[in-house]
Design a protein around this motif. Structure first.
Motif, PDB file in Angstrom:
ATOM      1  N   LEU A  80       5.803   1.352  -3.434  1.00 34.50           N
ATOM      2  CA  LEU A  80       5.366   2.703  -3.076  1.00 34.50           C
ATOM      3  C   LEU A  80       6.280   3.260  -1.987  1.00 34.50           C
ATOM      4  O   LEU A  80       6.557   2.584  -0.989  1.00 34.50           O
ATOM      5  CB  LEU A  80       3.922   2.686  -2.582  1.00 34.50           C
ATOM      6  N   ILE A  98      -2.044   0.194   1.897  1.00 36.59           N
ATOM      7  CA  ILE A  98      -2.715   1.011   0.883  1.00 36.59           C
ATOM      8  C   ILE A  98      -4.189   0.635   0.874  1.00 36.59           C
ATOM      9  O   ILE A  98      -4.560  -0.483   0.492  1.00 36.59           O
ATOM     10  CB  ILE A  98      -2.095   0.792  -0.507  1.00 36.59           C
ATOM     11  N   THR A 101      -7.381   4.949  -3.270  1.00 39.96           N
ATOM     12  CA  THR A 101      -6.680   5.804  -4.229  1.00 39.96           C
ATOM     13  C   THR A 101      -7.607   6.911  -4.682  1.00 39.96           C
ATOM     14  O   THR A 101      -8.833   6.766  -4.686  1.00 39.96           O
ATOM     15  CB  THR A 101      -6.215   5.011  -5.464  1.00 39.96           C
ATOM     16  N   THR A 103      -8.121   9.094  -8.090  1.00 36.79           N
ATOM     17  CA  THR A 103      -7.725   9.046  -9.494  1.00 36.79           C
ATOM     18  C   THR A 103      -8.177  10.294 -10.242  1.00 36.79           C
ATOM     19  O   THR A 103      -9.009  11.061  -9.764  1.00 36.79           O
ATOM     20  CB  THR A 103      -8.318   7.805 -10.187  1.00 36.79           C
ATOM     21  N   ILE A 111      -3.475   7.481 -11.070  1.00 37.72           N
ATOM     22  CA  ILE A 111      -3.600   7.688  -9.621  1.00 37.72           C
ATOM     23  C   ILE A 111      -2.957   9.015  -9.233  1.00 37.72           C
ATOM     24  O   ILE A 111      -1.790   9.254  -9.512  1.00 37.72           O
ATOM     25  CB  ILE A 111      -2.946   6.530  -8.849  1.00 37.72           C
ATOM     26  N   TYR A 114      -2.610   8.330  -2.841  1.00 41.43           N
ATOM     27  CA  TYR A 114      -2.835   7.051  -2.169  1.00 41.43           C
ATOM     28  C   TYR A 114      -3.315   7.292  -0.737  1.00 41.43           C
ATOM     29  O   TYR A 114      -2.864   8.222  -0.056  1.00 41.43           O
ATOM     30  CB  TYR A 114      -1.539   6.230  -2.126  1.00 41.43           C
ATOM     31  N   ARG A 115      -4.205   6.442  -0.307  1.00 40.55           N
ATOM     32  CA  ARG A 115      -4.691   6.455   1.079  1.00 40.55           C
ATOM     33  C   ARG A 115      -3.964   5.385   1.878  1.00 40.55           C
ATOM     34  O   ARG A 115      -3.966   4.216   1.497  1.00 40.55           O
ATOM     35  CB  ARG A 115      -6.205   6.194   1.109  1.00 40.55           C
ATOM     36  N   ARG A 116      -3.360   5.796   2.968  1.00 40.38           N
ATOM     37  CA  ARG A 116      -2.605   4.869   3.804  1.00 40.38           C
ATOM     38  C   ARG A 116      -3.284   4.741   5.168  1.00 40.38           C
ATOM     39  O   ARG A 116      -3.607   5.738   5.813  1.00 40.38           O
ATOM     40  CB  ARG A 116      -1.176   5.363   4.003  1.00 40.38           C
ATOM     41  N   TRP A 133      -3.651  10.742   3.435  1.00 39.06           N
ATOM     42  CA  TRP A 133      -3.551  10.706   1.976  1.00 39.06           C
ATOM     43  C   TRP A 133      -2.236  11.346   1.557  1.00 39.06           C
ATOM     44  O   TRP A 133      -1.797  12.330   2.163  1.00 39.06           O
ATOM     45  CB  TRP A 133      -4.706  11.461   1.347  1.00 39.06           C
ATOM     46  N   ASP A 164       5.632   6.058  -6.877  1.00 37.70           N
ATOM     47  CA  ASP A 164       5.135   4.706  -7.114  1.00 37.70           C
ATOM     48  C   ASP A 164       5.730   4.100  -8.373  1.00 37.70           C
ATOM     49  O   ASP A 164       6.119   4.803  -9.307  1.00 37.70           O
ATOM     50  CB  ASP A 164       3.605   4.689  -7.196  1.00 37.70           C
ATOM     51  N   HIS A 166       4.670   0.585 -10.752  1.00 38.24           N
ATOM     52  CA  HIS A 166       3.779  -0.555 -10.941  1.00 38.24           C
ATOM     53  C   HIS A 166       4.408  -1.543 -11.912  1.00 38.24           C
ATOM     54  O   HIS A 166       5.075  -1.159 -12.881  1.00 38.24           O
ATOM     55  CB  HIS A 166       2.428  -0.099 -11.488  1.00 38.24           C
ATOM     56  N   PHE A 175      -3.761  -0.336 -11.359  1.00 39.03           N
ATOM     57  CA  PHE A 175      -2.729  -1.148 -10.720  1.00 39.03           C
ATOM     58  C   PHE A 175      -2.141  -2.118 -11.742  1.00 39.03           C
ATOM     59  O   PHE A 175      -2.820  -2.529 -12.685  1.00 39.03           O
ATOM     60  CB  PHE A 175      -3.293  -1.937  -9.539  1.00 39.03           C
TER      61      PHE A 175
END
Length: 429
Positions: A80, A98, A101, A103, A111, A114-116, A133, A164, A166, A175
């Motif tokens: 990410l 992370i 998320t 969605t 997604i 993302y929440r950091r 976010w 991102d 995956h 994920f």
């Protein structure tokens, strides 16, 4: 999973070797870009300068950054990045930061953001928890000022865009899964088997000779003479006739090759060759095909990951301003294979059944270069009535030349000769 796999990439030889192999296979020759704007008059973005920026080199474009990216996919399952929309600076977000998320309402595996959560160092030296976010590049149009979590409005940082990638994604699962996950359990089993083999080797080396005695008292005397075994090369005292002979296990060690099948499960899980994973050329025997560690299945697996990297790089380049940017890798084919493919494409060209654009596109595939420049002006198609001035193809307008036996004598066919020496004799069996 991530914590255990990260530790294994440092302390477990097979897991560490697997990451090294995959990274070197995938990034062999490096990734290349086409249609990337450089310095030019006007207000166009100088994307090449952004690529060369030291901050972006360290985070995304540099050789070490690419190896770390492959490592994140290997032990975390996700890579990410955050990019500042104003300065076009990239930074990495580790999996440990992370914490949530957002969605798609109708598709839980897509997604949007993302929440950091991270600890930010203040000027006072203290650390303060921050929560933000970030919306993914494809869904920036969905961005809102805040996102509600359990009744609390959390801030969305719309000055930055998330990118991102995956690993090993599956439909319905937002994920992916780490590349090394399937290999990790077998790594533990193989390690235990190897340690058992070490213990067996030590046990087999403990006794080198067997001393026998005809009586109990003689056995006791012999035991006093030889004492108890203290290490390798000791003597075992047993009953029976008077005798002193070497043990059958003397000079031998445990047969570690019997564990090869278990180690091969690790190699299979990592999509690499067992020979390369163990660094043991003896596993190949005398077979040329077995020694080719980048075999067809491995090559195809690495090509799949290359396509994923290409997709991520092109998204970032277009965000930077290179709308027509193309990313590509050099093909895995060696020079001989490339020559053979060139010959295969040149034959229909010489028959006049391909136009210059079709031929150019086929050649571009051989070299792995997308969007090659247009064919030069004046290119003549062989075996075509409009190409009579090509005397090597059509001799209608050429005057006779003495007693030449063949109009093609002394001229190259363009595809090589039939007496080529580039054919392998040590093929796979």
């Amino acid at each position: 999973w991530s914590k255990k796999l990260r530790e294994s990439t440092v302390g477990a030889p097979w897991i560490k070797r697997g990451l090294g192999l995959r990274s070197s296979y995938i990034w062999k020759g490096g990734i290349h870009y086409a249609n990337v704007p450089g310095p030019a008059p006007g207000r166009g973005a100088n994307v090449q300068a952004m690529i060369d920026d030291p901050v972006n080199q360290r985070a995304f474009f540099g050789s070490q950054a690419r190896k770390r990216r492959e490592g994140m996919l290997y032990h975390d399952g996700i890579a990410l990045y955050l990019g500042s929309n104003a300065g076009k600076k990239l930074e990495v977000v580790p999996l440990s930061e992370i914490t949530g998320t957002l969605t798609d309402p109708d598709h839980s595996d897509i997604i949007w953001a993302y929440r950091r959560t991270w600890q930010q160092r203040q000027d006072s030296g203290r650390h303060e928890e921050q929560v933000r976010w970030y919306f993914v590049h494809e869904f920036t149009d969905k961005a809102t000022a805040t996102i509600s979590i359990d009744g609390t409005e959390e801030t969305v940082d719309r000055t930055k865009t998330a990118f991102d990638l995956h690993a090993n994604t599956m439909e319905g699962w937002k994920f992916g899964s780490p590349d090394a996950l399937a290999a990790w359990i077998w790594n533990s089993i193989a390690r235990d088997l190897y340690m058992d083999g070490v213990d067996m080797s030590s046990a087999m080396a403990t006794f080198a000779f067997k001393a026998t005695s005809g009586s109990a008292k003689g056995g006791q005397n012999a035991a006093l003479q030889f004492a108890s075994p203290q290490g390798a090369g000791s003597t075992a005292v047993v009953g029976g006739v008077n005798d002193l002979v070497p043990m059958s296990s003397a000079g031998r060690g445990y047969d570690f090759s019997t564990i090869r099948e278990v180690v091969s499960l690790i190699a299979s899980a990592l999509d690499v060759s067992n020979i390369a994973l163990t660094s043991n050329p003896g596993d190949a025997g005398s077979s040329y095909g077995s020694a080719m560690t980048l075999d067809e299945p491995t090559r195809l697996a690495m090509m799949e990951r290359r396509l994923e990297h290409i997709d991520l790089d092109q998204r970032v380049l277009r965000w930077m301003g290179a709308r027509d940017a193309k990313a590509y890798f050099e093909p895995y084919d060696d020079g001989t294979e490339m020559l053979r493919r060139m010959e295969a494409f040149t034959l229909p060209w010489l028959q006049g059944v391909l136009d210059d654009q079709e031929y150019k596109e086929l050649i571009a595939k051989v070299f792995g270069i997308p969007g090659m420049a247009s064919a030069p002006a004046g290119v003549l198609i062989p075996n075509n009535r409009d190409s009579l001035q090509r005397r090597d193809i059509d001799t209608d307008s050429a005057a006779p030349n003495g007693t030449t036996a063949s109009p093609r004598q002394g001229r190259s066919s363009g595809v090589g000769g039939t007496d080529s020496n580039d054919l392998r004799s040590d093929t796979q069996t």
